[in-house]
Design a protein around this motif. Structure first.
Motif: not given
Ligand SMILES: C[S@@+](CC[C@H](N)C(=O)[O-])C[C@H]1O[C@@H](n2cnc3c(N)ncnc32)[C@H](O)[C@@H]1O
Length: 350
Positions: A156, A224, A226, A253-254, A273, A275, A282, A286
């Motif tokens: 992303c 991602a 967020c 989505t994440q 990962y 955010t 998130e 997550q």
């Protein structure tokens, strides 16, 4: 009111603002009491957001809401392929701009300006000597631990801040993906200004069957989509535009992105990962759920939840969670101005 009068787009509102101010000055105690009785007015945040912070950060929510009202510092990232940080600090000084180096050794390209300025005033900006990037965002590239020649997926990527940071540090092969073709153009502009290159592709990272050539990646960065709750002071409308239900939808989505990208990682490879959120759905939750779903994923030390910080209003203690290397980054050094981010690093069992 004077500001309204001076601003053409707001001139029509000057009378209204004048009336409001007169009313406020006429009964300041009454106004103060009304503000204190309303959490929305007191904190300038929707009630659901305040409640979510109270639940997630019972020790810190008030400081976080206060930090959200303070304009962030302008933090720079010096491009080591063009100039050293020390030399650039000197150049700034010659241009009459005061800046400081952060104590955190991992932020080895960062300089914090004493006062924000338009980028055109930064020496060598157009020539790619420097970029603007928050301090907390500058942890991504060092955490991903990219080695020369590695195949890296930035899933992303737009507008390309972290893509550029990765490429400034090491010669590697980056595929920069973004679903939004227009935003991807900004990655192109950023890389060109900095003298860097990557393969750019407008595609949906959650559907690798559409674009993956089957060759595993050594490193994957998933920055991602967020709530952006960690960077809300840069976008003060976010808090009013978001709805409580958005957080659960973003978490879905994440999770889908994480699950779609994990099979693309080589054995012993690492997926970071990220955010820019302060909500656990998130972040820690997550990441915890991801580990529960993938037996071949190991949580490596990263930073976990970073809370937004301002030296003027330090958040008293950082948080150590399952994804942070202890002690939490926010307590390690004297607080610098930084946004709220979440970082979890997953290594694939060989
Ligand atoms: C937080 S921003 C990335 C910021 C960027 N990494 C940087 O440092 O400049 C999230 C990006 O994800 C993109 N995005 C959202 N869903 C996507 C998907 N399914 N596949 C690829 N990109 C996606 C958005 O267009 C947006 O540009």
């Amino acid at each position: 009111m004077e500001a309204c009068k001076r601003t053409p787009a707001l001139r029509h509102a000057a009378g209204f603002v004048n009336a409001l101010l007169r009313r406020a000055l006429g009964a300041p105690d009454k106004l103060d009491a009304a503000i204190r009785a309303s959490p929305e007015a007191r904190w300038n945040h929707p009630e659901w957001w305040i409640a979510a912070l109270q639940q997630a950060h019972p020790q810190h929510w008030e400081q976080m809401l206060e930090v959200a009202q303070i304009p962030p510092a302008m933090t720079l990232r010096v491009n080591p392929r063009r100039v050293s940080r020390t030399a650039y600090l000197e150049l700034l000084g010659k241009a009459g701009l005061h800046a400081t180096i952060t104590a955190d050794v991992r932020l080895d390209q960062a300089l914090i300006l004493a006062h924000p300025v338009p980028v055109e005033q930064l020496p060598g900006f157009a020539a790619g000597w420097v970029s603007v990037q928050d301090a907390a965002a500058q942890y991504a590239a060092p955490l991903l631990d990219v080695q020369p020649g590695m195949r890296v997926l930035d899933a992303c990527a737009a507008p390309g801040g972290k893509t550029a940071h990765l490429l400034e540090r090491v010669d590697c092969e980056v595929l920069a993906l973004d679903k939004d073709a227009q935003r991807l153009q900004r990655v192109n502009g950023t890389l060109r200004r900095l003298g860097l290159s990557a393969r750019l592709l407008a595609a949906d990272a959650a559907r690798p069957a559409d674009w993956w050539d089957g060759q595993p990646f050594d490193r994957i960065l998933l920055d991602a989509p967020c709530s952006a709750s960690g960077i809300e002071r840069r976008h003060p409308d976010i808090r009013w535009l978001r709805r409580a239900g958005d957080i659960a939808a973003l978490a879905v989505t994440q999770a889908a992105l994480l699950d779609a990208l994990w099979p693309l990682l080589a054995p012993a490879g690492k997926l970071l990962y990220v955010t820019c959120s302060v909500f656990p759905q998130e972040g820690t939750e997550q990441a915890g759920r991801f580990l529960a779903r993938h037996a071949d994923a190991i949580a490596s030390p990263a930073l976990g939840q970073l809370l937004p910080q301002e030296p003027r209003r330090p958040v008293s203690t950082g948080q150590d969670d399952a994804f942070s290397a202890s002690p939490a980054a926010s307590t390690r050094d004297a607080p610098v101005s930084q946004d709220g981010f979440f970082y979890a690093l997953f290594t694939k069992q060989p």
